[in-house]
Design an enzyme around this catalytic site. Structure first.
Site: not given
Ligand code: AR6
Length: 171
Positions: A12-13, A120, A34-36
């Site tokens: 988890d980042i 992704t 997501g990660v955001d």
């Molecule tokens: N630590 C590391 N990686 C993570 C975590 C975490 N805590 N949580 C999720 N991931 P995403 P995107 C991974 O959807 O596709 C947001 O709503 C996840 O498994 O977070 O760039 C933003 O506000 C995946 O591999 O980002 C934007 O609207 C990776 O992070 C939109 O999502 C990216 O998934 C961005 O979409």
């Protein structure tokens, strides 16, 4: 493509202790899923206040804030492309996210930086192609820059972890 300055881990980042972590944000920079969402929850509400002052961010670009309650000193917010069909410059825009983030890290003297697998998740970029772009772009950057010294790719899901390990080993 194996490089001793690149490490791949399942994590988890928000828990990583390093100079900068990268956030896969959206162009509003005010948080999301997501990660955001995880980064905003962990960093605390001061992060949103700091992001408000940044006035958004274009796809493929990056902006920086401090890390607030995170262990990381800085958060670099970059906006990955939404995957449509592959014919909308998605690959170049994703590459640009990595380069712009690394340039900001260098400008802030960061020795260590952690990336998530940008685009992704919710944005639907095919994982293997995204991993090849991420690893290739970062390797090329490190070949001509002394900073950052170490780049961590934090994979959250097992599928991305397996892909990163395979692609980085050249298999
Ligand atoms: N630590 C590391 N990686 C993570 C975590 C975490 N805590 N949580 C999720 N991931 P995403 P995107 C991974 O959807 O596709 C947001 O709503 C996840 O498994 O977070 O760039 C933003 O506000 C995946 O591999 O980002 C934007 O609207 C990776 O992070 C939109 O999502 C990216 O998934 C961005 O979409």
């Amino acid at each position: 493509m194996s490089n001793s300055r690149i490490q791949i881990l399942k994590a988890d980042i928000t828990t990583i202790k390093c100079d900068a972590i990268v956030n896969a944000a959206n162009s509003g920079l005010l948080g999301g899923g997501g990660v955001d969402g995880a980064i905003h929850r962990a960093a605390g509400r001061e992060l949103k206040e700091a992001c408000r002052l940044l006035d958004g961010c274009e796809t493929g670009k990056a902006k920086i804030t401090e890390g607030f309650r995170l262990q990381a000193k800085f958060i670099i917010h970059t906006v990955g492309p939404v995957w449509r069909s592959g014919n909308f410059n998605e690959a170049e825009l994703l590459k640009s996210c990595y380069i712009e983030s690394l340039n900001l890290a260098v400008a802030h003297n960061c020795k260590t930086i952690a990336f998530p697998n940008i685009s992704t998740g919710i944005y639907g970029f095919p994982k293997e192609e995204a991993a090849r772009i991420a690893l290739g772009t970062v390797s090329d950057f490190l070949a001509t820059n002394n900073l950052p010294e170490i780049v961590l790719f934090t994979c959250f899901d097992s599928e991305n972890l397996e892909i990163y390990q395979r692609v980085s080993s050249g298999a």
